[in-house]
Design a protein around this motif. Structure first.
Motif, PDB file in Angstrom:
ATOM      1  N   TRP A  52     139.401  98.454  11.893  1.00  0.00           N
ATOM      2  CA  TRP A  52     140.442  99.397  11.490  1.00  0.00           C
ATOM      3  C   TRP A  52     141.633  99.480  12.434  1.00  0.00           C
ATOM      4  CZ3 TRP A  52     140.666 101.409   6.792  1.00  0.00           C
ATOM      5  CH2 TRP A  52     139.496 101.414   6.024  1.00  0.00           C
ATOM      6  N   GLN A  53     141.538  98.881  13.626  1.00  0.00           N
ATOM      7  CA  GLN A  53     142.608  99.096  14.596  1.00  0.00           C
ATOM      8  C   GLN A  53     143.954  98.549  14.125  1.00  0.00           C
ATOM      9  OE1 GLN A  53     141.841  97.245  18.362  1.00  0.00           O
ATOM     10  NE2 GLN A  53     142.327  95.193  17.654  1.00  0.00           N
ATOM     11  N   GLY A  54     143.941  97.397  13.440  1.00  0.00           N
ATOM     12  CA  GLY A  54     145.199  96.835  12.946  1.00  0.00           C
ATOM     13  C   GLY A  54     145.860  97.749  11.934  1.00  0.00           C
ATOM     14  N   LYS A  55     145.048  98.336  11.070  1.00  0.00           N
ATOM     15  CA  LYS A  55     145.589  99.236  10.057  1.00  0.00           C
ATOM     16  C   LYS A  55     146.126 100.519  10.688  1.00  0.00           C
ATOM     17  CE  LYS A  55     142.626  97.417   6.403  1.00  0.00           C
ATOM     18  NZ  LYS A  55     142.353  96.200   7.170  1.00  0.00           N
ATOM     19  N   ILE A  56     145.437 100.995  11.725  1.00  0.00           N
ATOM     20  CA  ILE A  56     145.897 102.206  12.411  1.00  0.00           C
ATOM     21  C   ILE A  56     147.213 101.943  13.134  1.00  0.00           C
ATOM     22  CG2 ILE A  56     145.369 103.834  14.261  1.00  0.00           C
ATOM     23  CD1 ILE A  56     142.400 103.516  13.505  1.00  0.00           C
ATOM     24  N   VAL A  57     147.255 100.830  13.870  1.00  0.00           N
ATOM     25  CA  VAL A  57     148.485 100.465  14.572  1.00  0.00           C
ATOM     26  C   VAL A  57     149.621 100.242  13.572  1.00  0.00           C
ATOM     27  CG1 VAL A  57     149.600  98.682  15.973  1.00  0.00           C
ATOM     28  CG2 VAL A  57     147.326  99.507  16.582  1.00  0.00           C
ATOM     29  N   GLY A  58     149.316  99.543  12.488  1.00  0.00           N
ATOM     30  CA  GLY A  58     150.330  99.312  11.449  1.00  0.00           C
ATOM     31  C   GLY A  58     150.813 100.617  10.855  1.00  0.00           C
ATOM     32  N   GLY A  59     149.896 101.559  10.663  1.00  0.00           N
ATOM     33  CA  GLY A  59     150.273 102.860  10.132  1.00  0.00           C
ATOM     34  C   GLY A  59     151.205 103.608  11.065  1.00  0.00           C
ATOM     35  N   ILE A  60     150.959 103.483  12.385  1.00  0.00           N
ATOM     36  CA  ILE A  60     151.831 104.121  13.374  1.00  0.00           C
ATOM     37  C   ILE A  60     153.238 103.533  13.297  1.00  0.00           C
ATOM     38  CG2 ILE A  60     152.265 104.377  15.854  1.00  0.00           C
ATOM     39  CD1 ILE A  60     149.221 104.541  16.233  1.00  0.00           C
ATOM     40  N   TYR A  61     153.318 102.204  13.214  1.00  0.00           N
ATOM     41  CA  TYR A  61     154.625 101.549  13.125  1.00  0.00           C
ATOM     42  C   TYR A  61     155.362 101.954  11.848  1.00  0.00           C
ATOM     43  CZ  TYR A  61     154.538  98.454  17.160  1.00  0.00           C
ATOM     44  OH  TYR A  61     154.573  97.965  18.432  1.00  0.00           O
ATOM     45  N   CYS A  62     154.634 101.981  10.728  1.00  0.00           N
ATOM     46  CA  CYS A  62     155.271 102.384   9.466  1.00  0.00           C
ATOM     47  C   CYS A  62     155.747 103.829   9.532  1.00  0.00           C
ATOM     48  CB  CYS A  62     154.296 102.215   8.304  1.00  0.00           C
ATOM     49  SG  CYS A  62     153.985 100.485   7.841  1.00  0.00           S
ATOM     50  N   ALA A  63     154.939 104.693  10.130  1.00  0.00           N
ATOM     51  CA  ALA A  63     155.318 106.098  10.254  1.00  0.00           C
ATOM     52  C   ALA A  63     156.567 106.256  11.110  1.00  0.00           C
ATOM     53  CB  ALA A  63     154.164 106.906  10.854  1.00  0.00           C
ATOM     54  N   LEU A  64     156.648 105.487  12.195  1.00  0.00           N
ATOM     55  CA  LEU A  64     157.840 105.539  13.053  1.00  0.00           C
ATOM     56  C   LEU A  64     159.063 105.028  12.291  1.00  0.00           C
ATOM     57  CD1 LEU A  64     156.360 104.282  16.451  1.00  0.00           C
ATOM     58  CD2 LEU A  64     157.159 106.588  15.925  1.00  0.00           C
ATOM     59  N   GLY A  65     158.859 103.989  11.471  1.00  0.00           N
ATOM     60  CA  GLY A  65     159.969 103.465  10.680  1.00  0.00           C
ATOM     61  C   GLY A  65     160.467 104.470   9.666  1.00  0.00           C
ATOM     62  N   ILE A  66     159.550 105.132   8.987  1.00  0.00           N
ATOM     63  CA  ILE A  66     159.927 106.152   8.008  1.00  0.00           C
ATOM     64  C   ILE A  66     160.619 107.327   8.702  1.00  0.00           C
ATOM     65  CG2 ILE A  66     159.021 107.834   6.355  1.00  0.00           C
ATOM     66  CD1 ILE A  66     156.796 105.762   5.743  1.00  0.00           C
TER      67      ILE A  66
END
Length: 209
Positions: free
Chosen positions: A188-202
């Motif tokens: 799950w770490q890739g999805k969590i990290v990806g979610g953080i990046y997407c959240a920062l982008g939004i």
């Protein structure tokens, strides 16, 4: 020459800024947790390099142009947001390793993390406006060249910011080394990290001047 009272006040305020978790800290911690301490430090170094660029743009007036133009501000903002979301989606859809040995082969390199951090931070117009608005508050025309004072204050900010991201990277890197031994975390770490990046982008896309 900048007087000591101003310098001490500036350093104290900047220390408060850089050690309060923000987007730069989240980027650093996410990279360090998922890919190790060196990658986290490289991310912090990339952010610091970008802050040097922001300091220069504030000195030469480019930040003021961005601040004055709603169109330019929006262009930079949406480019930055799109880049962060792109990195996030990449991390989310990447194949998750099933064991620690396989995980080492898919970690990003410090060089890649450094480049990505530079692009992400340079394309954040809020950071440019922060330097434009914050640094001049401590400038006194009686203390010499304004440009030199801005350069000194910017350098101090960059160094203290780098110190904070290194501390966060080392701490997160150690935690990440422990977590990556767990197959569930690896999954799950890739999805969590990806979610953080997407959240920062939004978050960046939704910000106003």
């Amino acid at each position: 020459m900048i007087d000591w009272t101003t310098l001490i006040a500036y350093v104290s305020i900047v220390l408060g800024f850089v050690f309060i978790p923000g987007p730069a800290t989240l980027l650093t911690v996410a990279r360090a947790t998922s890919s190790g301490t060196r990658v986290g430090i490289a991310t912090g170094a990339g952010i610091a390099a970008s802050d040097v660029i922001h300091t220069v743009t504030a000195i030469v007036g480019i930040s003021a142009i961005i601040a004055a133009s709603a169109t330019l501000f929006s262009i930079v903002k949406y480019l930055g947001a799109a880049y962060l979301i792109f990195l996030g989606i990449q991390a989310i859809i990447a194949k998750s390793p099933s064991d620690p040995t396989a995980a080492r082969s898919v970690l990003i390199t410090p060089q890649t993390a450094f480049r990505q951090a530079i692009v992400a931070e340079v394309l954040n117009p809020k950071t440019a406006l922060f330097f434009l608005a914050f640094l001049p508050q401590f400038v006194d025309s009686g203390n010499g060249l304004v440009a030199l004072q801005l350069a000194i204050f910017g350098t101090i900010f960059v160094l203290l910011g780098l110190l904070s991201t290194v501390i966060f990277a080392v701490s997160a890197g150690r935690l990440g080394n422990f977590l990556r031994r767990n197959p569930t975390v690896l999954k799950w770490q890739g999805k969590i990290v990806g979610g953080i990046y997407c959240a920062l982008g939004i978050r960046l896309a939704l910000q106003e001047r």
